[in-house]
Scaffold this motif. Structure first.
Motif, mmCIF file in Angstrom:
data_model
loop_
_atom_site.group_PDB
_atom_site.id
_atom_site.type_symbol
_atom_site.label_atom_id
_atom_site.label_comp_id
_atom_site.label_asym_id
_atom_site.label_seq_id
_atom_site.Cartn_x
_atom_site.Cartn_y
_atom_site.Cartn_z
ATOM 1 N N SER A 1 3.133 17.539 3.462
ATOM 2 C CA SER A 1 3.462 16.069 3.032
ATOM 3 C C SER A 1 3.193 15.115 4.263
ATOM 4 O O SER A 1 3.701 15.584 5.294
ATOM 5 C CB SER A 1 4.626 16.097 2.393
ATOM 6 O OG SER A 1 4.971 14.776 1.942
ATOM 7 N N PHE A 2 2.624 14.117 3.966
ATOM 8 C CA PHE A 2 2.556 13.122 5.203
ATOM 9 C C PHE A 2 2.508 11.683 4.791
ATOM 10 O O PHE A 2 2.196 10.993 3.812
ATOM 11 C CB PHE A 2 0.981 13.292 5.549
ATOM 12 C CG PHE A 2 0.666 12.480 6.876
ATOM 13 C CD1 PHE A 2 0.974 13.212 8.193
ATOM 14 C CD2 PHE A 2 0.074 11.250 6.950
ATOM 15 C CE1 PHE A 2 0.567 12.680 9.366
ATOM 16 C CE2 PHE A 2 -0.118 10.672 8.249
ATOM 17 C CZ PHE A 2 -0.021 11.447 9.541
ATOM 18 N N GLU A 3 3.693 10.990 5.446
ATOM 19 C CA GLU A 3 4.419 9.987 5.111
ATOM 20 C C GLU A 3 3.831 8.724 5.623
ATOM 21 O O GLU A 3 4.312 7.542 5.307
ATOM 22 C CB GLU A 3 5.856 9.885 5.167
ATOM 23 C CG GLU A 3 6.337 10.040 6.818
ATOM 24 C CD GLU A 3 7.710 9.983 6.912
ATOM 25 O OE1 GLU A 3 8.425 9.084 6.565
ATOM 26 O OE2 GLU A 3 8.226 11.102 7.395
ATOM 27 N N TYR A 4 2.986 8.803 6.563
ATOM 28 C CA TYR A 4 2.243 7.564 7.162
ATOM 29 C C TYR A 4 0.993 7.215 6.717
ATOM 30 O O TYR A 4 0.181 8.138 6.453
ATOM 31 C CB TYR A 4 2.280 7.849 8.865
ATOM 32 C CG TYR A 4 3.426 8.506 9.319
ATOM 33 C CD1 TYR A 4 4.546 7.599 9.569
ATOM 34 C CD2 TYR A 4 3.730 9.737 9.646
ATOM 35 C CE1 TYR A 4 5.512 7.763 10.256
ATOM 36 C CE2 TYR A 4 4.873 10.272 10.156
ATOM 37 C CZ TYR A 4 5.816 9.374 10.285
ATOM 38 O OH TYR A 4 7.049 9.480 10.894
ATOM 39 N N LEU A 5 0.742 6.089 6.505
ATOM 40 C CA LEU A 5 -0.523 5.425 6.057
ATOM 41 C C LEU A 5 -1.420 5.555 6.928
ATOM 42 O O LEU A 5 -2.761 5.513 6.636
ATOM 43 C CB LEU A 5 -0.471 4.038 5.796
ATOM 44 C CG LEU A 5 0.904 3.767 4.732
ATOM 45 C CD1 LEU A 5 0.796 2.204 4.381
ATOM 46 C CD2 LEU A 5 0.670 4.645 3.449
ATOM 47 N N SER A 6 -1.162 5.705 8.460
ATOM 48 C CA SER A 6 -2.284 5.888 9.412
ATOM 49 C C SER A 6 -1.685 6.679 10.523
ATOM 50 O O SER A 6 -0.562 6.652 10.586
ATOM 51 C CB SER A 6 -2.941 4.461 9.947
ATOM 52 O OG SER A 6 -1.883 3.755 10.654
ATOM 53 N N TYR A 7 -2.465 7.109 11.607
ATOM 54 C CA TYR A 7 -1.908 7.778 12.649
ATOM 55 C C TYR A 7 -1.286 6.902 13.448
ATOM 56 O O TYR A 7 -0.382 7.386 14.428
ATOM 57 C CB TYR A 7 -3.323 8.506 13.358
ATOM 58 C CG TYR A 7 -2.948 9.471 14.450
ATOM 59 C CD1 TYR A 7 -2.498 10.717 13.730
ATOM 60 C CD2 TYR A 7 -2.972 9.121 15.629
ATOM 61 C CE1 TYR A 7 -2.271 11.761 14.967
ATOM 62 C CE2 TYR A 7 -2.384 10.389 16.640
ATOM 63 C CZ TYR A 7 -2.190 11.588 16.082
ATOM 64 O OH TYR A 7 -1.755 12.479 16.924
ATOM 65 N N CYS B 1 0.908 -1.340 -0.053
ATOM 66 C CA CYS B 1 -0.015 0.079 -0.154
ATOM 67 C C CYS B 1 0.844 1.297 0.006
ATOM 68 O O CYS B 1 2.015 1.330 0.792
ATOM 69 C CB CYS B 1 -0.983 0.126 1.109
ATOM 70 S SG CYS B 1 -1.920 -1.335 1.133
ATOM 71 N N THR B 2 0.449 2.257 -0.894
ATOM 72 C CA THR B 2 1.326 3.421 -0.897
ATOM 73 C C THR B 2 0.283 4.778 -1.171
ATOM 74 O O THR B 2 -0.736 4.513 -1.223
ATOM 75 C CB THR B 2 2.106 3.497 -2.053
ATOM 76 O OG1 THR B 2 1.311 3.194 -3.371
ATOM 77 C CG2 THR B 2 3.321 2.561 -2.179
ATOM 78 N N ALA B 3 1.158 5.824 -0.579
ATOM 79 C CA ALA B 3 0.159 7.111 -0.770
ATOM 80 C C ALA B 3 0.912 8.453 -1.048
ATOM 81 O O ALA B 3 2.186 8.295 -0.765
ATOM 82 C CB ALA B 3 -0.443 7.162 0.684
ATOM 83 N N ASP B 4 0.439 9.372 -1.695
ATOM 84 C CA ASP B 4 0.967 10.578 -1.888
ATOM 85 C C ASP B 4 0.016 11.685 -1.534
ATOM 86 O O ASP B 4 -0.902 12.226 -2.339
ATOM 87 C CB ASP B 4 1.115 10.592 -3.486
ATOM 88 C CG ASP B 4 1.781 11.953 -3.784
ATOM 89 O OD1 ASP B 4 2.450 12.892 -2.933
ATOM 90 O OD2 ASP B 4 2.082 12.210 -5.218
ATOM 91 N N VAL B 5 -0.022 11.810 -0.311
ATOM 92 C CA VAL B 5 -1.237 12.801 0.286
ATOM 93 C C VAL B 5 -0.634 13.779 1.448
ATOM 94 O O VAL B 5 0.428 13.732 1.889
ATOM 95 C CB VAL B 5 -1.970 11.701 1.257
ATOM 96 C CG1 VAL B 5 -3.125 12.478 1.950
ATOM 97 C CG2 VAL B 5 -2.806 10.652 0.566
#
Length: 260
Positions: free
Chosen positions: A164-170, A154-158
């Motif tokens: 910019s936030f590098e974590y998939l969840s808190y 799983c990846t994200a660009d959010v």
């Protein structure tokens, strides 16, 4: 809806009907959603599947299988917590889906694919791109609040609140910020019973069990000095203790591993 609780979705109108069914008709939230095409939600004021409100909870507990497709342009602007494509979920599974140009905001527990989710196991091949306005806490690029999701490929660009936030969840964010201290010592017997020593001052102490690197159990350990996991299926087992520290669950023991 005649195909309930399994839906094969080809356009925005069909997907909106599923959200309506989950939030207003389906009592247990057990629904399977399969995307048959890419779906464009640009211009829609979208709503989450599964919700909480003033102590009332209505969960989504099903499957979202994107089958490699993309949901584009999803915008959710909520004045409540638990906001994302899935707002509040128990045992929800998501795989093989992308969200692009998403814009999600709420007061807390905010993510693009999910807001607040528990007992969800593994999510695979989920990609999110867009922006999140997270509220006070529990925000993430894929999921806001979760305690046990294994993110596989799983990846994200959010961005969250413009950064910019590098974590998939808190939880991933808090785990990176809070130092792991192995206060408890675990030992294992020949029959795979794990025993711990005793220390005071820990909140919500629990056993965590992973099977082949996917979490399968989170069990209260506050009054339990030893535990044997019931499953003897072939594979790798990982067991350790966690406690609630500074806003998230952190490992507080050494790690026990064994293979059957």
């Amino acid at each position: 809806m005649e195909n309930a609780p399994e839906f094969h979705i080809s356009d925005a109108a069909e997907l909106a009907s599923v959200v309506w069914y989950v939030n207003g008709v389906c009592e247990d939230g057990i629904v399977a959603v399969f995307l048959e095409n890419d779906i464009d939600l640009t211009g829609y004021d979208w709503k989450s599947m599964g919700w909480t409100n003033v102590g009332t909870k209505h969960q989504f507990s099903g499957l979202v299988d994107g089958q490699g497709h993309t949901i584009n342009g999803m915008t959710i602007n909520s004045g409540y917590e638990d906001t994302g494509f899935i707002g509040y979920g128990l045992g929800a599974s998501v795989k093989d889906i992308s969200f692009t140009n998403a814009d999600v905001s709420s007061t807390g527990c905010t993510g693009i694919a999910g807001g607040q989710l528990y007992m969800c196991g593994e999510w695979g091949n989920v990609y999110t791109q867009g922006k999140v306005c997270g509220g006070n806490e529990d925000y993430g690029a894929i999921v806001g609040r979760e305690t046990d999701i294994t993110f596989r490929d799983c990846t994200a660009d959010v961005t969250v609140d413009g950064e910019s936030f590098e974590y998939l969840s808190y939880r991933q964010k808090r785990e990176a910020e809070v130092e792991i201290v192995e206060t408890f010592n675990l030992t294992i017997s020949e029959d795979h019973t794990v025993t711990r020593d005793q220390h005071e001052g820990f909140c919500n102490l629990g056993w965590t069990v992973k099977y082949n690197d996917v979490e399968v159990l989170d069990r209260n350990a506050e009054n339990e000095l030893s535990y044997r996991y019931f499953d003897d299926s072939p594979g790798k087992y990982t067991i350790y203790l966690t406690a609630y520290i500074n806003g998230t669950y952190i490992r507080v023991s050494n790690i026990i591993e064994y293979t059957i």
